[in-house]
Design an enzyme around this catalytic site. Structure first.
Site, PDB file in Angstrom:
ATOM      1  N   ASN A  16       1.025  -1.324   0.003  1.00  0.00           N
ATOM      2  CA  ASN A  16       0.063  -0.051   0.109  1.00  0.00           C
ATOM      3  C   ASN A  16       1.040   1.345   0.043  1.00  0.00           C
ATOM      4  O   ASN A  16       1.241   1.736   1.192  1.00  0.00           O
ATOM      5  CB  ASN A  16      -0.828  -0.033   1.266  1.00  0.00           C
ATOM      6  CG  ASN A  16      -1.598   1.198   1.508  1.00  0.00           C
ATOM      7  OD1 ASN A  16      -1.917   2.148   0.350  1.00  0.00           O
ATOM      8  ND2 ASN A  16      -2.232   1.245   2.539  1.00  0.00           N
ATOM      9  N   HIS A 100      -9.307   1.466   4.873  1.00  0.00           N
ATOM     10  CA  HIS A 100      -8.071   1.484   5.691  1.00  0.00           C
ATOM     11  C   HIS A 100      -8.557   2.544   6.827  1.00  0.00           C
ATOM     12  O   HIS A 100      -9.294   3.583   6.806  1.00  0.00           O
ATOM     13  CB  HIS A 100      -7.171   2.157   4.594  1.00  0.00           C
ATOM     14  CG  HIS A 100      -5.732   2.110   5.363  1.00  0.00           C
ATOM     15  ND1 HIS A 100      -5.352   3.036   6.105  1.00  0.00           N
ATOM     16  CD2 HIS A 100      -4.666   1.347   4.989  1.00  0.00           C
ATOM     17  CE1 HIS A 100      -4.288   2.702   6.555  1.00  0.00           C
ATOM     18  NE2 HIS A 100      -3.835   1.632   5.906  1.00  0.00           N
ATOM     19  N   GLU A 102      -6.902   4.979   7.819  1.00  0.00           N
ATOM     20  CA  GLU A 102      -6.606   6.472   7.478  1.00  0.00           C
ATOM     21  C   GLU A 102      -7.756   6.808   6.918  1.00  0.00           C
ATOM     22  O   GLU A 102      -8.191   7.993   7.160  1.00  0.00           O
ATOM     23  CB  GLU A 102      -5.250   6.656   6.756  1.00  0.00           C
ATOM     24  CG  GLU A 102      -4.036   6.259   7.409  1.00  0.00           C
ATOM     25  CD  GLU A 102      -2.956   5.648   6.747  1.00  0.00           C
ATOM     26  OE1 GLU A 102      -2.848   5.670   5.343  1.00  0.00           O
ATOM     27  OE2 GLU A 102      -2.037   5.127   7.505  1.00  0.00           O
ATOM     28  N   GLU A 171      -5.267  -4.819  10.560  1.00  0.00           N
ATOM     29  CA  GLU A 171      -4.267  -3.740  10.825  1.00  0.00           C
ATOM     30  C   GLU A 171      -4.552  -2.965  12.109  1.00  0.00           C
ATOM     31  O   GLU A 171      -5.565  -2.300  12.205  1.00  0.00           O
ATOM     32  CB  GLU A 171      -4.379  -2.795   9.688  1.00  0.00           C
ATOM     33  CG  GLU A 171      -4.207  -3.387   8.228  1.00  0.00           C
ATOM     34  CD  GLU A 171      -3.363  -2.280   7.386  1.00  0.00           C
ATOM     35  OE1 GLU A 171      -2.318  -2.831   6.715  1.00  0.00           O
ATOM     36  OE2 GLU A 171      -3.872  -1.150   7.305  1.00  0.00           O
ATOM     37  N   SER A 216       3.427  -2.107  10.477  1.00  0.00           N
ATOM     38  CA  SER A 216       4.978  -2.159  10.533  1.00  0.00           C
ATOM     39  C   SER A 216       5.460  -3.439  10.295  1.00  0.00           C
ATOM     40  O   SER A 216       6.573  -3.961  10.908  1.00  0.00           O
ATOM     41  CB  SER A 216       5.214  -1.596  11.786  1.00  0.00           C
ATOM     42  OG  SER A 216       4.888  -0.485  12.152  1.00  0.00           O
TER      43      SER A 216
HETATM   44  P1  13P Z   1       2.933   0.299   7.538  1.00  0.00           P
HETATM   45  O1  13P Z   1       3.727  -0.772   7.018  1.00  0.00           O
HETATM   46  O2  13P Z   1       3.905   1.738   7.190  1.00  0.00           O
HETATM   47  O3  13P Z   1       2.888   0.315   9.102  1.00  0.00           O
HETATM   48  O4  13P Z   1       1.509   0.649   7.169  1.00  0.00           O
HETATM   49  C1  13P Z   1       0.821  -0.435   7.141  1.00  0.00           C
HETATM   50  C2  13P Z   1      -0.582   0.047   6.353  1.00  0.00           C
HETATM   51  O5  13P Z   1      -1.278   0.842   6.918  1.00  0.00           O
HETATM   52  C3  13P Z   1      -0.896  -0.830   5.121  1.00  0.00           C
HETATM   53  O6  13P Z   1      -2.087  -0.699   4.608  1.00  0.00           O
END
Ligand code: 13P
Length: 254
Positions: A16, A100, A102, A171, A216
């Site tokens: 992503n 997601h 976000e 996540e 992460s």
């Molecule tokens: P990171 O791998 O940067 O923690 O992000 C994870 C993520 O949000 C993938 O959709």
């Protein structure tokens, strides 16, 4: 049942990119990935919408699948700034991330909106990667299970008839972009909860539904996470922007 899962489930490693990249950087990254990868797993890159055409061209004739980071719940019309599933389909998109954290956090996406987006993707043969995950406050309050089950239940409610076509990504919000990964045991525990919920909704198909871990995940922790029985792959943010790191994660998925 485990044997069946191992036999049928190729792992899926999906990058992503979030809102990162440029025409020149994307070309360097994708060429390095295609040159270096000998995947024993499925691989996808979910690129920003303006770069779908470029990525499609660079990935042509490769085994890498193209993904989007969002999709509109609506088929067409006055929805400024949104992309419909049909438009994504025009560009050969195979996966669309929906829900997601976000988008839930910064764009107020509700569980119902996420379910509708998953339905829109499925209607055009695009596999939704449905993200679920608890915040740190929710985990600390002992509410992890309740939160992820509520988020997934909304998607099952609307898409029950084709639930075997989705991919789920667990996540934990506190692990995204923080360098704080869930331990393999913490992740596996939540994945087992999600698997049981899928089993309830689609008993004979639940074993084949991929549940990815994201948060992460990187070149050094991928192998132990991917070794867990209910972790079928990864959704990778930061590490998917660095070819050597993403290649190591791909190599760990077998
Ligand atoms: P990171 O791998 O940067 O923690 O992000 C994870 C993520 O949000 C993938 O959709």
């Amino acid at each position: 049942m485990e044997a069946t899962r191992e036999m049928t489930n190729r792992k899926l490693i999906a990058g992503n990119w979030k809102m990162n990249g440029s025409l020149s950087a994307n070309e360097v990254l994708l060429k390095a990935l295609l040159q270096g990868a000998q995947p024993a797993c499925d691989v996808a890159v979910c690129v920003p919408a303006p770069y779908l055409a470029q990525a499609r061209g660079l990935l042509a004739d490769s085994s890498f699948a193209l993904g989007a980071q969002d999709v509109s719940a609506h088929p067409q019309g006055a929805f400024t700034g949104e992309q419909s599933a049909a438009m994504l389909q025009d560009f050969g998109v195979r996966y669309a991330i929906v829900g997601h954290s976000e988008r839930r956090q910064y764009h107020g996406e509700t569980d119902d909106a996420v379910a509708a987006k998953a339905a829109a993707a499925l209607s055009k043969g695009i596999t939704p990667i449905v993200c679920v995950g608890e915040t740190l406050a929710e985990r600390d309050a002992g509410r992890t299970e309740e939160v992820v089950k509520r988020q997934l239940a909304a998607v099952i409610h609307v898409n029950g008839h084709c639930i075997s076509e989705i991919v789920v990504a667990y996540e934990p919000v506190w692990a995204i972009g923080t360098g704080k990964t869930a331990t393999p045991e913490q992740a596996q525990a939540v994945h087992a909860v999600l698997r049981a919920q899928l089993h309830h909704a689609a008993s004979q198909h639940a074993a084949g539904i991929k549940i990815l871990y994201g948060g992460s995940m990187n070149a050094s922790n991928a192998a132990e996470l991917l070794f867990q029985p209910d972790i079928d792959g990864g959704l990778i943010g930061g590490a998917s922007l660095k070819a050597p790191d993403f290649l190591q994660i791909i190599a760990a998925a077998r």
